[in-house]
Design a protein around this motif. Structure first.
Motif, PDB file in Angstrom:
ATOM      1  N   VAL A  12       0.837  -1.192   0.000  1.00  0.00           N
ATOM      2  CA  VAL A  12       0.000   0.000   0.000  1.00  0.00           C
ATOM      3  C   VAL A  12       0.880   1.254   0.000  1.00  0.00           C
ATOM      4  O   VAL A  12       0.602   2.222  -0.715  1.00  0.00           O
ATOM      5  N   VAL A  13       1.943   1.213   0.781  1.00  0.00           N
ATOM      6  CA  VAL A  13       2.874   2.336   0.837  1.00  0.00           C
ATOM      7  C   VAL A  13       3.507   2.549  -0.534  1.00  0.00           C
ATOM      8  O   VAL A  13       3.583   3.674  -1.031  1.00  0.00           O
ATOM      9  N   TRP A  14       3.932   1.446  -1.170  1.00  0.00           N
ATOM     10  CA  TRP A  14       4.584   1.564  -2.481  1.00  0.00           C
ATOM     11  C   TRP A  14       3.611   2.066  -3.556  1.00  0.00           C
ATOM     12  O   TRP A  14       3.970   2.922  -4.361  1.00  0.00           O
ATOM     13  N   VAL A  15       2.395   1.565  -3.555  1.00  0.00           N
ATOM     14  CA  VAL A  15       1.403   2.028  -4.532  1.00  0.00           C
ATOM     15  C   VAL A  15       1.094   3.509  -4.312  1.00  0.00           C
ATOM     16  O   VAL A  15       0.979   4.277  -5.271  1.00  0.00           O
ATOM     17  N   SER A  16       1.006   3.911  -3.059  1.00  0.00           N
ATOM     18  CA  SER A  16       0.756   5.330  -2.750  1.00  0.00           C
ATOM     19  C   SER A  16       1.901   6.198  -3.252  1.00  0.00           C
ATOM     20  O   SER A  16       1.672   7.251  -3.863  1.00  0.00           O
ATOM     21  N   LEU A  17       3.132   5.776  -3.015  1.00  0.00           N
ATOM     22  CA  LEU A  17       4.286   6.531  -3.489  1.00  0.00           C
ATOM     23  C   LEU A  17       4.313   6.619  -5.014  1.00  0.00           C
ATOM     24  O   LEU A  17       4.611   7.675  -5.579  1.00  0.00           O
ATOM     25  N   ILE A  18       3.997   5.504  -5.661  1.00  0.00           N
ATOM     26  CA  ILE A  18       3.973   5.494  -7.127  1.00  0.00           C
ATOM     27  C   ILE A  18       2.963   6.514  -7.636  1.00  0.00           C
ATOM     28  O   ILE A  18       3.261   7.305  -8.530  1.00  0.00           O
ATOM     29  N   LEU A  19       1.773   6.527  -7.074  1.00  0.00           N
ATOM     30  CA  LEU A  19       0.737   7.469  -7.505  1.00  0.00           C
ATOM     31  C   LEU A  19       1.131   8.924  -7.231  1.00  0.00           C
ATOM     32  O   LEU A  19       0.940   9.798  -8.082  1.00  0.00           O
ATOM     33  N   PHE A  21       4.212  10.148  -6.946  1.00  0.00           N
ATOM     34  CA  PHE A  21       5.287  10.523  -7.867  1.00  0.00           C
ATOM     35  C   PHE A  21       4.767  10.745  -9.289  1.00  0.00           C
ATOM     36  O   PHE A  21       5.217  11.650  -9.985  1.00  0.00           O
ATOM     37  N   LEU A  22       3.820   9.937  -9.718  1.00  0.00           N
ATOM     38  CA  LEU A  22       3.280  10.111 -11.067  1.00  0.00           C
ATOM     39  C   LEU A  22       2.482  11.406 -11.203  1.00  0.00           C
ATOM     40  O   LEU A  22       2.563  12.088 -12.217  1.00  0.00           O
ATOM     41  N   VAL A  23       1.725  11.754 -10.167  1.00  0.00           N
ATOM     42  CA  VAL A  23       0.973  13.013 -10.202  1.00  0.00           C
ATOM     43  C   VAL A  23       1.934  14.200 -10.246  1.00  0.00           C
ATOM     44  O   VAL A  23       1.749  15.139 -11.030  1.00  0.00           O
ATOM     45  N   ILE A  24       2.991  14.160  -9.442  1.00  0.00           N
ATOM     46  CA  ILE A  24       3.973  15.246  -9.452  1.00  0.00           C
ATOM     47  C   ILE A  24       4.656  15.313 -10.818  1.00  0.00           C
ATOM     48  O   ILE A  24       4.892  16.398 -11.355  1.00  0.00           O
ATOM     49  N   GLU A  25       4.951  14.160 -11.409  1.00  0.00           N
ATOM     50  CA  GLU A  25       5.597  14.131 -12.726  1.00  0.00           C
ATOM     51  C   GLU A  25       4.725  14.768 -13.797  1.00  0.00           C
ATOM     52  O   GLU A  25       5.232  15.457 -14.688  1.00  0.00           O
ATOM     53  N   GLY A  39      11.367   3.496  -9.454  1.00  0.00           N
ATOM     54  CA  GLY A  39      12.079   2.928  -8.297  1.00  0.00           C
ATOM     55  C   GLY A  39      11.100   2.382  -7.274  1.00  0.00           C
ATOM     56  O   GLY A  39      11.328   1.332  -6.667  1.00  0.00           O
ATOM     57  N   SER A  40       9.984   3.082  -7.111  1.00  0.00           N
ATOM     58  CA  SER A  40       8.946   2.604  -6.194  1.00  0.00           C
ATOM     59  C   SER A  40       8.291   1.332  -6.711  1.00  0.00           C
ATOM     60  O   SER A  40       7.853   0.483  -5.927  1.00  0.00           O
ATOM     61  N   VAL A  41       8.235   1.171  -8.027  1.00  0.00           N
ATOM     62  CA  VAL A  41       7.731  -0.084  -8.601  1.00  0.00           C
ATOM     63  C   VAL A  41       8.661  -1.229  -8.201  1.00  0.00           C
ATOM     64  O   VAL A  41       8.198  -2.332  -7.884  1.00  0.00           O
ATOM     65  N   ALA A  42       9.972  -0.962  -8.203  1.00  0.00           N
ATOM     66  CA  ALA A  42      10.923  -1.994  -7.742  1.00  0.00           C
ATOM     67  C   ALA A  42      10.686  -2.299  -6.270  1.00  0.00           C
ATOM     68  O   ALA A  42      10.742  -3.465  -5.848  1.00  0.00           O
ATOM     69  N   GLY A  43      10.409  -1.266  -5.478  1.00  0.00           N
ATOM     70  CA  GLY A  43      10.082  -1.495  -4.063  1.00  0.00           C
ATOM     71  C   GLY A  43       8.808  -2.302  -3.915  1.00  0.00           C
ATOM     72  O   GLY A  43       8.713  -3.198  -3.063  1.00  0.00           O
ATOM     73  N   LEU A  44       7.818  -2.005  -4.766  1.00  0.00           N
ATOM     74  CA  LEU A  44       6.564  -2.768  -4.747  1.00  0.00           C
ATOM     75  C   LEU A  44       6.810  -4.229  -5.092  1.00  0.00           C
ATOM     76  O   LEU A  44       6.277  -5.133  -4.443  1.00  0.00           O
ATOM     77  N   ALA A  45       7.638  -4.464  -6.093  1.00  0.00           N
ATOM     78  CA  ALA A  45       7.926  -5.840  -6.497  1.00  0.00           C
ATOM     79  C   ALA A  45       8.617  -6.606  -5.373  1.00  0.00           C
ATOM     80  O   ALA A  45       8.319  -7.790  -5.147  1.00  0.00           O
ATOM     81  N   THR A  46       9.526  -5.942  -4.656  1.00  0.00           N
ATOM     82  CA  THR A  46      10.218  -6.637  -3.563  1.00  0.00           C
ATOM     83  C   THR A  46       9.332  -6.783  -2.333  1.00  0.00           C
ATOM     84  O   THR A  46       9.636  -7.581  -1.452  1.00  0.00           O
ATOM     85  N   SER A  47       8.228  -6.038  -2.260  1.00  0.00           N
ATOM     86  CA  SER A  47       7.332  -6.183  -1.107  1.00  0.00           C
ATOM     87  C   SER A  47       6.617  -7.519  -1.122  1.00  0.00           C
ATOM     88  O   SER A  47       6.101  -7.960  -0.090  1.00  0.00           O
TER      89      SER A  47
END
Length: 158
Positions: A12-19, A21-25, A39-47
């Protein structure tokens, strides 16, 4: 308590960070936050592995830094490859030739530039003793507010 939440719901933390970061981008269009999102997607994958949350953070950080330094520069070059090289604003006026439109009174007068614009102008401090008359050629050396700072064209020739 918080650590248990992070362990159980790290995804949940990783998905939130991804969203985030994408909005800011979307608003910055600089590819930095896109690289952080990847990078957060990599964190999500390792979760989804049994790795500790702190290891997930390190993996996400390393992937983000690698992407920022390896992938972002070529993307920016490709994005700006077809940019218009034409100068604009003040940069387009510097070095432009013109013709004195009215006799200078003291060091002040009007010049018509080669782009067709007529500017209030004044002579540079080094050339303020020159007398310019209608039809004399000048060149713009700087812009001071709404005034073109000019000097006689023969002075700028090598």
């Amino acid at each position: 308590m918080l650590l248990d939440f992070l362990i159980d719901y790290a995804w949940v933390v990783w998905v939130s960070l991804i969203l985030i970061f994408l909005v800011i981008e979307v608003f910055t269009l600089d590819f930095t936050f896109l690289m952080l999102a990847l990078g957060s997607v990599a964190g999500l994958a390792t979760s989804f592995t049994p790795l500790n949350f702190w290891v997930q953070i390190v993996i996400a950080a390393v992937v983000s830094v690698l992407l920022i330094f390896a992938v972002r520069p070529p993307l920016l070059r490709r994005l700006h490859r077809d940019d218009d090289p034409a100068l604009s604003n003040i940069d387009a006026l510097l070095g432009q030739h013109g013709t004195v439109a009215t006799d200078f009174v003291g060091a002040n007068g009007y010049v018509k530039l080669s782009n067709g614009e007529t500017w209030t102008s004044r002579l540079t401090d080094a050339t303020s003793d020159h007398r310019l008359q209608t039809g004399d050629r000048v060149v713009v050396v700087s812009i001071d507010g709404a005034t073109a700072v000019v000097e006689p064209a023969e002075r700028t020739a090598p």
